[in-house]
Design a protein around this motif. Structure first.
Motif, PDB file in Angstrom:
ATOM      1  N   ASN B 139       0.808  -1.228   0.000  1.00  0.00           N
ATOM      2  CA  ASN B 139       0.000   0.000   0.000  1.00  0.00           C
ATOM      3  C   ASN B 139       0.840   1.277   0.000  1.00  0.00           C
ATOM      4  O   ASN B 139       0.523   2.225  -0.714  1.00  0.00           O
ATOM      5  CB  ASN B 139      -0.906   0.048   1.241  1.00  0.00           C
ATOM      6  N   ASP B 140       1.889   1.310   0.864  1.00  0.00           N
ATOM      7  CA  ASP B 140       2.612   2.573   1.057  1.00  0.00           C
ATOM      8  C   ASP B 140       3.600   2.839  -0.074  1.00  0.00           C
ATOM      9  O   ASP B 140       3.697   3.952  -0.570  1.00  0.00           O
ATOM     10  CB  ASP B 140       3.350   2.553   2.405  1.00  0.00           C
ATOM     11  N   LEU B 141       4.361   1.789  -0.464  1.00  0.00           N
ATOM     12  CA  LEU B 141       5.381   1.987  -1.490  1.00  0.00           C
ATOM     13  C   LEU B 141       4.893   1.577  -2.872  1.00  0.00           C
ATOM     14  O   LEU B 141       5.361   2.097  -3.884  1.00  0.00           O
ATOM     15  CB  LEU B 141       6.655   1.194  -1.134  1.00  0.00           C
ATOM     16  N   GLY B 142       3.944   0.631  -2.937  1.00  0.00           N
ATOM     17  CA  GLY B 142       3.418   0.173  -4.223  1.00  0.00           C
ATOM     18  C   GLY B 142       4.466  -0.501  -5.092  1.00  0.00           C
ATOM     19  O   GLY B 142       4.533  -0.254  -6.300  1.00  0.00           O
ATOM     20  N   VAL B 143       5.296  -1.349  -4.468  1.00  0.00           N
ATOM     21  CA  VAL B 143       6.348  -2.015  -5.240  1.00  0.00           C
ATOM     22  C   VAL B 143       6.100  -3.522  -5.314  1.00  0.00           C
ATOM     23  O   VAL B 143       7.030  -4.331  -5.244  1.00  0.00           O
ATOM     24  CB  VAL B 143       7.751  -1.731  -4.639  1.00  0.00           C
ATOM     25  N   CYS B 144       4.824  -3.876  -5.475  1.00  0.00           N
ATOM     26  CA  CYS B 144       4.478  -5.295  -5.523  1.00  0.00           C
ATOM     27  C   CYS B 144       5.009  -5.966  -6.779  1.00  0.00           C
ATOM     28  O   CYS B 144       5.186  -7.185  -6.805  1.00  0.00           O
ATOM     29  CB  CYS B 144       2.961  -5.469  -5.446  1.00  0.00           C
ATOM     30  N   SER B 145       5.225  -5.176  -7.821  1.00  0.00           N
ATOM     31  CA  SER B 145       5.680  -5.791  -9.078  1.00  0.00           C
ATOM     32  C   SER B 145       7.067  -6.415  -8.922  1.00  0.00           C
ATOM     33  O   SER B 145       7.385  -7.395  -9.606  1.00  0.00           O
ATOM     34  CB  SER B 145       5.701  -4.729 -10.176  1.00  0.00           C
ATOM     35  N   GLN B 146       7.877  -5.847  -7.998  1.00  0.00           N
ATOM     36  CA  GLN B 146       9.226  -6.407  -7.805  1.00  0.00           C
ATOM     37  C   GLN B 146       9.268  -7.411  -6.650  1.00  0.00           C
ATOM     38  O   GLN B 146      10.324  -7.966  -6.348  1.00  0.00           O
ATOM     39  CB  GLN B 146      10.223  -5.272  -7.489  1.00  0.00           C
ATOM     40  N   ASN B 147       8.146  -7.604  -5.977  1.00  0.00           N
ATOM     41  CA  ASN B 147       8.147  -8.484  -4.809  1.00  0.00           C
ATOM     42  C   ASN B 147       7.054  -9.549  -4.931  1.00  0.00           C
ATOM     43  O   ASN B 147       6.135  -9.422  -5.732  1.00  0.00           O
ATOM     44  CB  ASN B 147       7.899  -7.668  -3.536  1.00  0.00           C
ATOM     45  N   HIS B 148       7.186 -10.577  -4.080  1.00  0.00           N
ATOM     46  CA  HIS B 148       6.192 -11.652  -4.059  1.00  0.00           C
ATOM     47  C   HIS B 148       5.111 -11.304  -3.044  1.00  0.00           C
ATOM     48  O   HIS B 148       4.980 -11.973  -2.023  1.00  0.00           O
ATOM     49  CB  HIS B 148       6.855 -12.971  -3.694  1.00  0.00           C
ATOM     50  N   CYS B 149       4.353 -10.230  -3.367  1.00  0.00           N
ATOM     51  CA  CYS B 149       3.374  -9.744  -2.385  1.00  0.00           C
ATOM     52  C   CYS B 149       2.351 -10.805  -2.020  1.00  0.00           C
ATOM     53  O   CYS B 149       2.005 -10.953  -0.839  1.00  0.00           O
ATOM     54  CB  CYS B 149       2.637  -8.526  -2.944  1.00  0.00           C
ATOM     55  N   VAL B 150       1.849 -11.560  -3.017  1.00  0.00           N
ATOM     56  CA  VAL B 150       0.801 -12.545  -2.744  1.00  0.00           C
ATOM     57  C   VAL B 150       1.327 -13.612  -1.786  1.00  0.00           C
ATOM     58  O   VAL B 150       0.634 -13.994  -0.825  1.00  0.00           O
ATOM     59  CB  VAL B 150       0.291 -13.161  -4.068  1.00  0.00           C
ATOM     60  N   ASP B 151       2.564 -14.047  -2.022  1.00  0.00           N
ATOM     61  CA  ASP B 151       3.156 -15.053  -1.134  1.00  0.00           C
ATOM     62  C   ASP B 151       3.324 -14.508   0.278  1.00  0.00           C
ATOM     63  O   ASP B 151       3.002 -15.183   1.263  1.00  0.00           O
ATOM     64  CB  ASP B 151       4.528 -15.490  -1.672  1.00  0.00           C
ATOM     65  N   PHE B 152       3.844 -13.280   0.376  1.00  0.00           N
ATOM     66  CA  PHE B 152       4.039 -12.681   1.704  1.00  0.00           C
ATOM     67  C   PHE B 152       2.708 -12.557   2.436  1.00  0.00           C
ATOM     68  O   PHE B 152       2.615 -12.851   3.631  1.00  0.00           O
ATOM     69  CB  PHE B 152       4.681 -11.290   1.577  1.00  0.00           C
ATOM     70  N   GLU B 153       1.680 -12.123   1.689  1.00  0.00           N
ATOM     71  CA  GLU B 153       0.367 -11.943   2.334  1.00  0.00           C
ATOM     72  C   GLU B 153      -0.237 -13.279   2.751  1.00  0.00           C
ATOM     73  O   GLU B 153      -0.829 -13.389   3.828  1.00  0.00           O
ATOM     74  CB  GLU B 153      -0.588 -11.203   1.381  1.00  0.00           C
ATOM     75  N   THR B 154      -0.061 -14.296   1.918  1.00  0.00           N
ATOM     76  CA  THR B 154      -0.582 -15.622   2.274  1.00  0.00           C
ATOM     77  C   THR B 154       0.115 -16.143   3.530  1.00  0.00           C
ATOM     78  O   THR B 154      -0.550 -16.631   4.465  1.00  0.00           O
ATOM     79  CB  THR B 154      -0.343 -16.603   1.111  1.00  0.00           C
ATOM     80  N   ALA B 155       1.442 -16.030   3.556  1.00  0.00           N
ATOM     81  CA  ALA B 155       2.194 -16.511   4.722  1.00  0.00           C
ATOM     82  C   ALA B 155       1.767 -15.766   5.982  1.00  0.00           C
ATOM     83  O   ALA B 155       1.574 -16.370   7.049  1.00  0.00           O
ATOM     84  CB  ALA B 155       3.687 -16.346   4.483  1.00  0.00           C
ATOM     85  N   THR B 156       1.597 -14.435   5.854  1.00  0.00           N
ATOM     86  CA  THR B 156       1.168 -13.640   7.013  1.00  0.00           C
ATOM     87  C   THR B 156      -0.216 -14.071   7.491  1.00  0.00           C
ATOM     88  O   THR B 156      -0.448 -14.249   8.692  1.00  0.00           O
ATOM     89  CB  THR B 156       1.154 -12.151   6.623  1.00  0.00           C
ATOM     90  N   GLY B 157      -1.124 -14.256   6.531  1.00  0.00           N
ATOM     91  CA  GLY B 157      -2.481 -14.681   6.891  1.00  0.00           C
ATOM     92  C   GLY B 157      -2.478 -16.025   7.588  1.00  0.00           C
ATOM     93  O   GLY B 157      -3.177 -16.230   8.594  1.00  0.00           O
ATOM     94  N   MET B 158      -1.658 -16.942   7.086  1.00  0.00           N
ATOM     95  CA  MET B 158      -1.590 -18.276   7.696  1.00  0.00           C
ATOM     96  C   MET B 158      -1.007 -18.201   9.103  1.00  0.00           C
ATOM     97  O   MET B 158      -1.433 -18.919   9.999  1.00  0.00           O
ATOM     98  CB  MET B 158      -0.730 -19.197   6.825  1.00  0.00           C
ATOM     99  N   ALA B 159      -0.015 -17.304   9.291  1.00  0.00           N
ATOM    100  CA  ALA B 159       0.557 -17.144  10.637  1.00  0.00           C
ATOM    101  C   ALA B 159      -0.504 -16.598  11.596  1.00  0.00           C
ATOM    102  O   ALA B 159      -0.593 -17.032  12.745  1.00  0.00           O
ATOM    103  CB  ALA B 159       1.769 -16.225  10.590  1.00  0.00           C
ATOM    104  N   PHE B 160      -1.341 -15.655  11.111  1.00  0.00           N
ATOM    105  CA  PHE B 160      -2.428 -15.152  11.964  1.00  0.00           C
ATOM    106  C   PHE B 160      -3.425 -16.273  12.283  1.00  0.00           C
ATOM    107  O   PHE B 160      -3.933 -16.361  13.411  1.00  0.00           O
ATOM    108  CB  PHE B 160      -3.162 -13.989  11.280  1.00  0.00           C
ATOM    109  N   MET B 161      -3.698 -17.134  11.279  1.00  0.00           N
ATOM    110  CA  MET B 161      -4.608 -18.257  11.528  1.00  0.00           C
ATOM    111  C   MET B 161      -4.025 -19.200  12.581  1.00  0.00           C
ATOM    112  O   MET B 161      -4.755 -19.709  13.443  1.00  0.00           O
ATOM    113  CB  MET B 161      -4.848 -19.036  10.224  1.00  0.00           C
TER     114      MET B 161
END
Lengths: 182, 182
Positions: B139-161
């Protein structure tokens, strides 16, 4: 000699042995554990929470660039909520100390437990998120020269201290609720 | 007619009224709460925790650039510890279910409570830190094109679960410990 006789026998008082060998009658209110609502220890914890959260809020809010990072905005919001909750609880504690009564009913304890649980979790999440960003800026990217790293780190540390001070409140209230000392 | 007589009277059994009107004798073991160690609900919770933590670990570890961010390394470490703890506790639960005994002694409950508290706190801190970084990148930097945002978000969500699944274990164990149902 054979007619039935009734011999009323007084029932012995129920007694509970708490392990110390001295049996004490039930319904005696167990002594307040310092840190519970309505005790001087509890008031001290509330004041510590408020002070740490106010410091975190103040240090973070005085940096010019905190609104550019969502996690820092979240820290400000969570610290504000923690300050409001801790001050309200401190006022309740002061009132209880002044009238020399403690919050022993189940509803008040549930309210304090739920509030402590929710607000300490919010504060902890905000502190962790801010710590993640701070470590990223400082260690991973090394761009502290363009950022207020010391302020961010101080605010994060204070938020962790606020969480650390609100943890005993939550655990003690939950323990009292569970053990039925209401 | 005047000589003293002793009339031995059997002491009535102590009984506790649990509010339902039916007095039941003490020392009857209170029914297991589902979710406590040694119950099928507890085993289900352990398996949920393990599954979520393994997913978080796996998704995060398969991204190529996670070691460049300290918070993501910490997530991998915390998820690993959570997996080990939850699997050990699941093995203990399976053993307890097989021999049809539940962990009711104070030391076992204290161990489970402390372990759940520590590892769920670590997992929650890691998930919050990773969420802070993910929101910063996305959201803040908007550099998802160079990063694995979906993977990071999935891992974070699973850790919260995983944290969310280990919270009931901690609260139920702490409640049992406090209410003395050992």
């Amino acid at each position: 000699m054979s007619h039935p006789a009734v011999h009323p026998v007084e029932a012995p008082p129920l007694s509970i042995d708490y392990g110390g060998g001295d049996a004490i009658p039930p319904r005696v209110r167990i002594k307040d554990i310092q840190g519970m609502p309505g005790t001087p220890g509890g008031l001290t914890l509330r004041l510590c929470q408020s002070a740490c959260a106010i410091l975190a809020l103040w240090v973070m809010a005085t940096t010019s660039d905190f609104p550019s990072v969502t996690a820092f905005c979240y820290l400000v919001a969570a610290a504000s909520l923690q300050v409001i909750w801790s001050l309200l609880a401190a006022v309740a504690d002061i009132y209880a100390l002044l009238v020399k009564r403690s919050f022993r009913n189940c509803r008040a304890l549930s309210l304090f437990t739920a509030g402590d649980g929710i607000f300490s979790t919010l504060t902890f999440a905000a502190a962790s998120a801010a710590a993640g960003i701070t470590v990223l800026i400082d260690n991973d990217l090394g761009v502290c020269s363009q950022n207020h790293c010391v302020d961010f780190e101080t605010a994060t540390g204070m938020a962790f201290m606020a969480w650390f001070a609100s943890l005993p409140s939550f655990l003690l209230n939950f323990w009292s609720l569970a053990s039925g000392r209401t």
